[in-house]
Each structure stands twice: as structure tokens, then as C-alpha cells.
Write a protein that holds these residues in place. Structure first.
Motif, PDB file in Angstrom:
ATOM      1  N   PHE A 102       0.794  -1.221   0.000  1.00  0.00           N
ATOM      2  CA  PHE A 102       0.000   0.000   0.000  1.00  0.00           C
ATOM      3  C   PHE A 102       0.831   1.279   0.000  1.00  0.00           C
ATOM      4  N   ILE A 103       2.136   1.179   0.090  1.00  0.00           N
ATOM      5  CA  ILE A 103       2.990   2.365   0.234  1.00  0.00           C
ATOM      6  C   ILE A 103       2.770   3.362  -0.897  1.00  0.00           C
ATOM      7  N   GLU A 104       2.821   2.911  -2.127  1.00  0.00           N
ATOM      8  CA  GLU A 104       2.665   3.818  -3.269  1.00  0.00           C
ATOM      9  C   GLU A 104       1.282   4.474  -3.266  1.00  0.00           C
ATOM     10  N   PHE A 105       0.256   3.707  -2.951  1.00  0.00           N
ATOM     11  CA  PHE A 105      -1.095   4.262  -2.868  1.00  0.00           C
ATOM     12  C   PHE A 105      -1.149   5.361  -1.799  1.00  0.00           C
ATOM     13  N   LEU A 106      -0.624   5.072  -0.626  1.00  0.00           N
ATOM     14  CA  LEU A 106      -0.646   6.039   0.473  1.00  0.00           C
ATOM     15  C   LEU A 106       0.136   7.306   0.130  1.00  0.00           C
ATOM     16  N   GLU A 107       1.258   7.158  -0.551  1.00  0.00           N
ATOM     17  CA  GLU A 107       2.077   8.318  -0.913  1.00  0.00           C
ATOM     18  C   GLU A 107       1.351   9.264  -1.868  1.00  0.00           C
ATOM     19  N   ARG A 108       0.356   8.769  -2.585  1.00  0.00           N
ATOM     20  CA  ARG A 108      -0.391   9.611  -3.527  1.00  0.00           C
ATOM     21  C   ARG A 108      -1.524  10.402  -2.862  1.00  0.00           C
ATOM     22  N   ILE A 109      -1.759  10.162  -1.580  1.00  0.00           N
ATOM     23  CA  ILE A 109      -2.798  10.915  -0.861  1.00  0.00           C
ATOM     24  C   ILE A 109      -2.165  12.224  -0.397  1.00  0.00           C
ATOM     25  N   ASP A 110      -2.609  13.334  -0.964  1.00  0.00           N
ATOM     26  CA  ASP A 110      -1.992  14.633  -0.698  1.00  0.00           C
ATOM     27  C   ASP A 110      -2.183  15.123   0.727  1.00  0.00           C
ATOM     28  N   ASN A 111      -3.374  14.996   1.253  1.00  0.00           N
ATOM     29  CA  ASN A 111      -3.664  15.503   2.595  1.00  0.00           C
ATOM     30  C   ASN A 111      -3.026  14.567   3.631  1.00  0.00           C
ATOM     31  N   PRO A 112      -2.105  15.090   4.451  1.00  0.00           N
ATOM     32  CA  PRO A 112      -1.421  14.220   5.414  1.00  0.00           C
ATOM     33  C   PRO A 112      -2.362  13.600   6.454  1.00  0.00           C
ATOM     34  N   LEU A 113      -3.433  14.288   6.814  1.00  0.00           N
ATOM     35  CA  LEU A 113      -4.388  13.724   7.775  1.00  0.00           C
ATOM     36  C   LEU A 113      -5.179  12.578   7.144  1.00  0.00           C
ATOM     37  N   HIS A 114      -5.540  12.727   5.887  1.00  0.00           N
ATOM     38  CA  HIS A 114      -6.248  11.666   5.173  1.00  0.00           C
ATOM     39  C   HIS A 114      -5.322  10.461   4.983  1.00  0.00           C
ATOM     40  N   ARG A 115      -4.067  10.746   4.680  1.00  0.00           N
ATOM     41  CA  ARG A 115      -3.080   9.673   4.497  1.00  0.00           C
ATOM     42  C   ARG A 115      -2.907   8.901   5.808  1.00  0.00           C
ATOM     43  N   ALA A 116      -2.777   9.636   6.915  1.00  0.00           N
ATOM     44  CA  ALA A 116      -2.581   8.986   8.216  1.00  0.00           C
ATOM     45  C   ALA A 116      -3.793   8.147   8.595  1.00  0.00           C
ATOM     46  N   ARG A 117      -4.987   8.670   8.370  1.00  0.00           N
ATOM     47  CA  ARG A 117      -6.208   7.918   8.695  1.00  0.00           C
ATOM     48  C   ARG A 117      -6.296   6.655   7.856  1.00  0.00           C
ATOM     49  N   THR A 118      -6.021   6.769   6.563  1.00  0.00           N
ATOM     50  CA  THR A 118      -6.090   5.611   5.674  1.00  0.00           C
ATOM     51  C   THR A 118      -5.046   4.571   6.084  1.00  0.00           C
ATOM     52  N   GLU A 119      -3.855   5.029   6.409  1.00  0.00           N
ATOM     53  CA  GLU A 119      -2.798   4.112   6.856  1.00  0.00           C
ATOM     54  C   GLU A 119      -3.200   3.421   8.161  1.00  0.00           C
ATOM     55  N   GLU A 120      -3.835   4.165   9.064  1.00  0.00           N
ATOM     56  CA  GLU A 120      -4.299   3.592  10.331  1.00  0.00           C
ATOM     57  C   GLU A 120      -5.316   2.474  10.072  1.00  0.00           C
ATOM     58  N   VAL A 121      -6.270   2.719   9.198  1.00  0.00           N
ATOM     59  CA  VAL A 121      -7.306   1.727   8.904  1.00  0.00           C
ATOM     60  C   VAL A 121      -6.700   0.501   8.211  1.00  0.00           C
ATOM     61  N   LEU A 122      -5.886   0.727   7.193  1.00  0.00           N
ATOM     62  CA  LEU A 122      -5.279  -0.402   6.482  1.00  0.00           C
ATOM     63  C   LEU A 122      -4.366  -1.203   7.408  1.00  0.00           C
ATOM     64  N   GLY A 123      -3.630  -0.508   8.260  1.00  0.00           N
ATOM     65  CA  GLY A 123      -2.760  -1.186   9.223  1.00  0.00           C
ATOM     66  C   GLY A 123      -3.545  -2.011  10.216  1.00  0.00           C
ATOM     67  N   SER A 124      -4.666  -1.477  10.662  1.00  0.00           N
ATOM     68  CA  SER A 124      -5.516  -2.203  11.604  1.00  0.00           C
ATOM     69  C   SER A 124      -6.031  -3.500  10.985  1.00  0.00           C
ATOM     70  N   VAL A 125      -6.498  -3.421   9.746  1.00  0.00           N
ATOM     71  CA  VAL A 125      -7.000  -4.619   9.065  1.00  0.00           C
ATOM     72  C   VAL A 125      -5.863  -5.623   8.887  1.00  0.00           C
ATOM     73  N   THR A 126      -4.697  -5.150   8.506  1.00  0.00           N
ATOM     74  CA  THR A 126      -3.538  -6.026   8.298  1.00  0.00           C
ATOM     75  C   THR A 126      -3.165  -6.766   9.581  1.00  0.00           C
ATOM     76  N   ARG A 127      -3.167  -6.047  10.704  1.00  0.00           N
ATOM     77  CA  ARG A 127      -2.798  -6.663  11.986  1.00  0.00           C
ATOM     78  C   ARG A 127      -3.884  -7.615  12.496  1.00  0.00           C
ATOM     79  N   LYS A 128      -5.131  -7.218  12.381  1.00  0.00           N
ATOM     80  CA  LYS A 128      -6.239  -8.018  12.918  1.00  0.00           C
ATOM     81  C   LYS A 128      -6.516  -9.255  12.065  1.00  0.00           C
ATOM     82  N   PHE A 129      -6.256  -9.162  10.766  1.00  0.00           N
ATOM     83  CA  PHE A 129      -6.558 -10.259   9.839  1.00  0.00           C
ATOM     84  C   PHE A 129      -5.316 -10.613   9.012  1.00  0.00           C
TER      85      PHE A 129
END
Length: 123
Positions: free
Chosen positions: A4-31
């Protein structure tokens, strides 16, 4: 998360990027048994080559796509969490908290409901 790194790097808003990374990371860890991938330029998770859940980024929200069956099954819970939804996706506004419990229940439902599914999408 490397996928997901390249996808996340294309999100311009740093708050949106952080939120998306948090959600994707949570799913990755839980499942950890789910396969993270990018398809149709969006992050998603699959199980035995069948779609479980996908995400996309919009100006005002993070969209969660658990397929129509998942939306229908959790419609009341989605509304109780303060989210709106269409037939195909749930909108989590950037300034709203993420209901991780609901997200996990949607994923668990799809894993169980699609255990014998041999296609990417439900038929």
C-alpha cells in the motif's frame, strides 16, 4: 503494508493519508491471513482469491466497500455509527472516528459468508 505504500504516498492531505494508513494497518494486523493488494487503483483485502473488503479515498471521506451483502447485513449498525452509505459503500467522514469494531465485524462476516465462494465477487 508494503503493497500500500505507493497508494498512500499519492494521498496529498497528510491527515487523510494517516487515517487511511491507520485503517489499512488495523485490518492487516487483525486479519493477517487476508491478502492485501491493489486492484482498480484501490487497496483491498482478499481471502482465497475472493474479495473481502476494499477502500477508496475521496475528498470528504474514506469509503469502505464490503459488497452489497455486507452493507445490507450491517445497515443499522452503519447508521448507528454515524456513517451514511450507498448500496455499495460506507462513507467515513475524515473528521469522524472510525468504528473499528464495526469494520472488523464486516470483515469477519465476509470471511465466513464467502468461505465457499469460488469467484472474486459474489454472484
Amino acid at each position: 503494508m508494503e503493497v500500500f505504500i505507493e497508494f498512500l504516498e499519492r494521498i496529498d492531505n497528510p491527515l487523510h493519508r494517516a487515517r487511511t494508513e491507520e485503517v489499512l494497518g488495523s485490518v492487516t494486523r487483525k486479519f493477517p491471513n487476508l491478502m492485501p493488494k491493489i486492484a482498480w487503483n484501490q487497496p483491498m483485502f482478499t481471502d482465497h482469491d475472493t474479495f473481502i473488503i476494499g477502500f477508496s479515498v475521496a475528498k470528504h471521506h474514506l469509503a469502505v466497500a464490503p459488497e452489497r451483502v455486507g452493507i445490507n447485513h450491517f445497515s443499522d449498525d452503519i447508521v448507528k455509527s454515524g456513517y451514511d452509505h450507498t448500496k455499495e459503500l460506507v462513507r467515513i467522514k475524515w473528521d469522524s472516528p472510525v468504528d473499528f469494531s464495526l469494520l472488523e465485524r464486516m470483515i469477519e462476516f465476509n470471511i465466513l459468508d464467502k468461505a465457499d465462494c469460488s469467484t472474486f465477487w459474489r454472484k
